[in-house]
Write a protein that holds these residues in place. Structure first.
Motif, short mmCIF file in Angstrom:
data_model
loop_
_atom_site.label_atom_id
_atom_site.label_comp_id
_atom_site.label_asym_id
_atom_site.label_seq_id
_atom_site.Cartn_x
_atom_site.Cartn_y
_atom_site.Cartn_z
N ILE A 139 52.02 4.41 -5.44
CA ILE A 139 51.69 2.77 -4.55
C ILE A 139 50.81 2.15 -5.52
N TYR A 140 49.90 2.83 -6.43
CA TYR A 140 49.13 1.53 -7.54
C TYR A 140 49.96 1.00 -8.31
N ASP A 169 54.02 10.81 -6.57
CA ASP A 169 55.28 11.12 -6.30
C ASP A 169 56.18 10.29 -7.19
N GLU A 170 57.02 9.47 -6.76
CA GLU A 170 57.83 8.76 -7.81
C GLU A 170 57.79 7.29 -7.51
N ILE A 171 57.63 6.65 -8.44
CA ILE A 171 57.59 5.28 -8.42
C ILE A 171 58.47 4.57 -7.57
N SER A 172 58.24 3.76 -7.06
CA SER A 172 59.37 2.87 -6.16
C SER A 172 60.25 1.77 -6.99
N SER A 173 61.08 1.30 -6.28
CA SER A 173 62.02 0.30 -7.00
C SER A 173 61.28 -1.06 -7.12
N ALA A 204 48.12 18.19 -12.83
CA ALA A 204 49.28 17.43 -12.80
C ALA A 204 49.50 16.10 -12.11
N ASP A 205 49.94 15.20 -12.59
CA ASP A 205 49.87 13.87 -11.94
C ASP A 205 49.02 13.27 -11.55
N GLY A 206 48.53 12.86 -10.56
CA GLY A 206 47.32 12.28 -10.04
C GLY A 206 47.12 10.80 -9.96
N ILE A 207 48.15 9.99 -10.38
CA ILE A 207 47.96 8.62 -9.93
C ILE A 207 49.16 8.23 -8.74
N PRO A 208 48.64 7.83 -7.94
CA PRO A 208 49.44 7.65 -6.63
C PRO A 208 50.38 6.47 -7.00
#
Length: 108
Positions: free
Chosen positions: A43-44, A75-79, A37-41
């Motif tokens: 920050i990218y 985690d969650e995408i930043s603003s 599940a998930d996998g894409i950081p």
């Protein structure tokens, strides 16, 4: 003294390697009834990293884990995340699914 590969295998399979190994060894101990599940950081998705880094990451995840995969952002995408990068990942998944569907139809 040689490396203790059975210990390394156990550490990689159970997440005790502390970031000292790459993803590929995890595939060797992957169990078919598990889902990645998930996998894409997250920050990218920011402009701190070139879009090519995101593309390479997504392609590697698809190649290594599909179809045992729920692709998402770890985690969650930043603003400051770029919505166009999310759309890009969506297009990559669509293209991957089309390729798989065509291959399945060709075998039928």
């Amino acid at each position: 003294m040689g490396k203790n590969f059975s210990k390394l295998h156990e550490d990689v399979c159970f997440g005790k390697a502390g970031g000292k190994v790459i993803w590929q060894p995890r595939i060797q101990c992957w169990i078919d009834d598990k889902i990645f599940a998930d996998g894409i950081p997250a920050i990218y998705f920011d402009e701190l990293y070139p879009v090519e880094t995101l593309v390479e990451c997504v392609q590697k995840i698809l190649d290594l884990f599909a179809p045992h995969l729920i692709l998402g952002i770890s985690d969650e995408i930043s603003s400051t995340g770029d919505i166009e990068r999310i759309r890009l990942v969506g297009r990559m998944v669509d293209e991957y699914n089309e390729k798989i569907e065509k291959a399945a139809c060709a075998q039928a």
